[in-house]
Design an enzyme around this catalytic site. Structure first.
Site, short mmCIF file in Angstrom:
data_model
loop_
_atom_site.label_atom_id
_atom_site.label_comp_id
_atom_site.label_asym_id
_atom_site.label_seq_id
_atom_site.Cartn_x
_atom_site.Cartn_y
_atom_site.Cartn_z
N GLU A 1 -9.53 -4.38 1.77
CA GLU A 1 -10.98 -4.16 1.77
C GLU A 1 -11.41 -3.22 0.65
O GLU A 1 -12.23 -2.33 0.83
CB GLU A 1 -11.44 -3.65 3.13
CG GLU A 1 -11.17 -4.62 4.26
CD GLU A 1 -11.69 -4.15 5.60
OE1 GLU A 1 -12.12 -5.01 6.39
OE2 GLU A 1 -11.65 -2.94 5.87
N ASP B 1 -8.92 -8.75 13.57
CA ASP B 1 -9.51 -7.41 13.48
C ASP B 1 -10.12 -6.97 14.80
O ASP B 1 -11.35 -6.98 14.94
CB ASP B 1 -10.57 -7.40 12.37
CG ASP B 1 -11.10 -6.01 12.07
OD1 ASP B 1 -10.51 -5.03 12.56
OD2 ASP B 1 -12.09 -5.90 11.34
N GLU C 1 -16.08 -1.31 18.47
CA GLU C 1 -16.73 -1.91 17.31
C GLU C 1 -17.23 -3.32 17.60
O GLU C 1 -18.31 -3.71 17.17
CB GLU C 1 -15.76 -1.93 16.13
CG GLU C 1 -16.31 -2.60 14.89
CD GLU C 1 -15.33 -2.63 13.74
OE1 GLU C 1 -15.67 -3.20 12.69
OE2 GLU C 1 -14.20 -2.09 13.89
#
Length: 721
Positions: A316, A390, A418
């Site tokens: 990332e 993820d 998240e």
């Protein structure tokens, strides 16, 4: 109470009312959540209280160190609170004395405990009812002081959960060495994916001002066996390694040390350039090697027991060794050599992927790390997310578990929510953790579970570990909402023993946090154990994944088709079209199934053997495909979405039944949260069902409520924390 008020003036009526409100024994006082599961309220059951008071009269300390001091303080405060009376320290043994001593104490020499202690390592403990000089006592002992701290917390848990203490004989030792809490906290006080206020670390005030909260943080972690904390974000600011910040890190390490909690730091791989003035960060460059060695030496002058580094590299946009045509092993080993003289370690994250849309993202971590098996130094451990994407509401376990038998492997869970509704949705994550840990990799044979793999049972690696991305902030109740604390608690308990059940963890947490009354514990425990499946149903049923809103990840976004890179788009993952839905990862698709050992691969490969809760993860399935229930895939998908909302409504009903069992403020807070969760679950359900219906062209099954707003409404609706 009208008879009390007869012939009494208004002034005295008000006074009587005030006194009654204070003195009524059954009145439940408000709790702000700060004390977490360490409340140590007086035992409410009179018979149990009387028994405990008779059994535990005093305590005797036969050791001296900072760790023993905190164990003594915890025992003293815990007993005072739980028993509702002072329990004094004594200098001689009597009936009812609790003895805290390491195994080499002369006092314990006649008890022949060495056989049990020999199996407990450096952190395990023994709690045992014994007789010394004809005095019935309770011994809390261990090989080292850290074990005494863990033993005291466990002993207090026995009282908090009202266990039988007549003939104690308890041994416990951690099955995992590195039991970590990873903070994604930034130096400016913000927290990436944080939903509980700002960072708990007041960097601007450190080291001069030490918030008492830091001690309570260490206490909480020690109480559940967590022995390491990474203070800063994996997307690291290199300033954390400078002389400005190292004294601040030292101040925290000094507070944490007596609780057995080591400090670690996330580092930026390009730090030799950004703060070191070098022109390269090539891990094989002699100047870079020298710089990192000097930096490690400097850190250890501040913190002699510094744990080591956590690294996110070549992921990332983060810099890494591949920028210089080097491998992950090259980068990790260079850092490992720098900390090795100080017994430090490197945790190297396997969360790597590129933006190539032609390569299934689930393949990339395995393809990057499998060829490096056996090439990492002994003080390197590869940290792997539980699934291949993820931290999704449900993923199959990462195929890397079991695939690197010559490398130390570490689990990475996400405690912060998240992808699971942040601090607005009540989701007990222990069931997610347990599901992954119990998954069978077949690395050797049947029974080669992920739990056994990360315990090192099939590895030549020397390190074992479990980490969780923290859900902690500076909010008064630490985690943003009351039940969020249960996820922190579960992470610690499972890191100590990955084979624990979520039911036992929930039972302990509820008893310690709220009440031992079974009319409260049993229904709320059931609610907790069902909560994650509810969330999966109204978010991503049947193996759907990564269909949340873009960037902030809150709320549905199956329509997201524009992103900074192709594999951040929802449409990349669900691949809905007129024919069906799901990502083909079979041998005729991306062949992600080929990364698993044959028994698992064969199960996932076939439509009729693939678990239906992962069906759309591995298969692109026709809308008309007949499921095991006899329903079409489309109908089954709809029923799951609606069942998710119904599950939240069931949680609401359950919670309403315990009104009066806990303080009114906490009850109301959770009730409001469940109301918000139900509202957002409906948005998830309606948005996803309407969107996927635009491809299936099939009606919502009869008996299910048709959404009252069009798809366009849900596409423009924004749900953020």
């Amino acid at each position: 109470m009208p008879f009390l008020y007869k012939n009494i003036s208004m002034k005295y009526k008000l006074l009587i009312t005030f006194l009654l409100l204070i003195l009524l024994p059954n009145r439940l006082k408000a709790d702000d959540g700060y004390r977490l599961w360490l409340k140590y309220n007086k035992v409410a059951n009179a018979a149990v209280l009387a028994k405990y008071r008779e059994a535990f009269i005093s305590y005797y300390i036969d050791s001296k160190s900072p760790a023993v001091t905190v164990a003594q303080q915890e025992l003293h405060n815990g007993l005072k609170g739980l028993l509702g009376q002072e329990v004094k320290q004594v200098t001689s043994i009597n009936n009812g004395t609790i003895i805290i001593a390491t195994g080499n104490s002369k006092l314990l020499s006649g008890l022949k405990l060495s056989g049990q202690l020999n199996t407990l390592g450096n952190e395990g403990f023994l709690i045992k009812t014994v007789t010394i000089n004809k005095k019935k006592c309770t011994v809390i002992t261990a090989n080292n002081d850290a074990g005494l701290v863990y033993g005291v917390f466990h002993f207090l848990k026995l009282l908090q959960t009202q266990q039988d203490i007549d003939k104690l004989s308890i041994t416990s030792a951690p099955k995992i060495q590195l039991r970590m809490l990873d903070h994604w906290d930034n130096l400016d006080g913000s927290v990436e994916r944080g939903y509980a206020g700002k960072s708990v670390w007041n960097w601007d005030e450190l080291p001069g001002k030490l918030d008492p909260r830091y001690t309570d943080y260490a206490r909480a972690n020690a109480s559940i066996g967590i022995n390491g904390t990474v203070l800063n974000n994996v997307n690291s600011n290199p300033k954390i390694l400078t002389k400005e910040y190292l004294p601040k890190v030292k101040a925290l390490a000094d507070i944490f040390r007596p609780y057995g909690l080591k400090v670690y730091l996330s580092i930026s791989f390009s730090a030799p350039i950004t703060i070191g003035g070098l022109k390269t960060a090539d891990p094989l460059d002699p100047a870079v090697i020298k710089w990192w060695k000097a930096k490690a030496d400097e850190i250890y002058t501040y913190i002699p027991d510094f744990g080591g580094f956590l690294v996110k590299a070549n992921s990332e946009g983060q810099p890494g060794p591949q920028d210089y045509n080097r491998t992950h092993a090259d980068g990790a080993n260079m850092l490992a050599e720098a900390v090795k003289p100080h017994n430090g370690i490197v945790m190297w994250r396997a969360f790597v992927y590129n933006s190539n849309p032609a390569e299934d993202r689930t393949l990339q971590a395995y393809n990057s790390f499998k060829p490096l098996d056996g090439k990492f130094n002994d003080n390197v451990i590869v940290q792997i997310k539980n699934g291949a994407i993820d931290f999704q509401p449900r993923e199959p376990f990462s195929p890397l578990f079991g695939a690197m038998p010559n490398t130390s492997l570490m689990m990475e869970f996400q405690v912060t929510q998240e992808y699971l509704g942040s601090s607005k949705h009540l989701v007990f994550l222990s069931t997610l953790f347990e599901e992954v840990l119990k998954s069978d990799t077949y690395a050797k044979d049947e029974g080669s579970t992920v739990s056994n793999v990360i315990q090192g049972k099939y590895s030549t690696g020397k390190l074992t570990g479990i980490a969780g991305v923290a859900n902690i902030g500076n909010s008064r109740n630490w985690c943003g909402y009351t039940f969020g604390q249960a996820n922190w608690y579960a992470l610690g308990r499972l890191a100590w023993d990955p084979d624990l059940s979520s039911e036992s963890i929930a039972n302990d947490w509820l008893s310690m946090t709220f009440s031992n009354e079974q009319q409260f514990v049993n229904p709320v425990k059931t609610m907790m154990l069902q909560s994650r499946e509810n969330a999966v149903n109204y978010m991503t049923p049947l193996g759907l994944h990564h269909i949340m809103a873009y960037n902030h990840h809150q709320g549905p976004g199956p329509w997201v088709d524009t992103a900074a890179q192709p594999n951040w788009k929802s449409t990349y993952y669900h691949k809905a079209d007129a024919d069906g839905i799901g990502f083909d990862r079979t041998s005729t698709g991306s062949n992600a199934v080929g990364q698993y050992f044959p028994p698992v691969r064969n199960k996932f490969e076939k439509l009729d053997t693939c678990p239906e809760n992962l069906l759309l993860w591995f298969h692109h399935v026709k809308w008309t495909y007949k499921m095991k229930s006899g329903k079409t895939l489309w109908d089954e998908l709809c029923y799951h979405y609606y069942a998710g909302v119904d599950g939240v409504r069931s949680m609401q009903k359950t919670w309403n039944t315990v009104n009066g069992s806990i303080d009114a403020e906490t009850f109301t807070e959770v009730k409001k949260q469940l109301d918000k969760q139900e509202e957002e679950a409906v948005v998830w359900r309606n948005g996803c069902v309407l969107y996927f219906q635009s491809f299936s062209k099939m009606p919502i099954p009869a008996g299910l409520q048709t959404p009252d707003k069009p798809l366009s409404y849900y596409k423009t609706l924004s749900i953020e924390n």
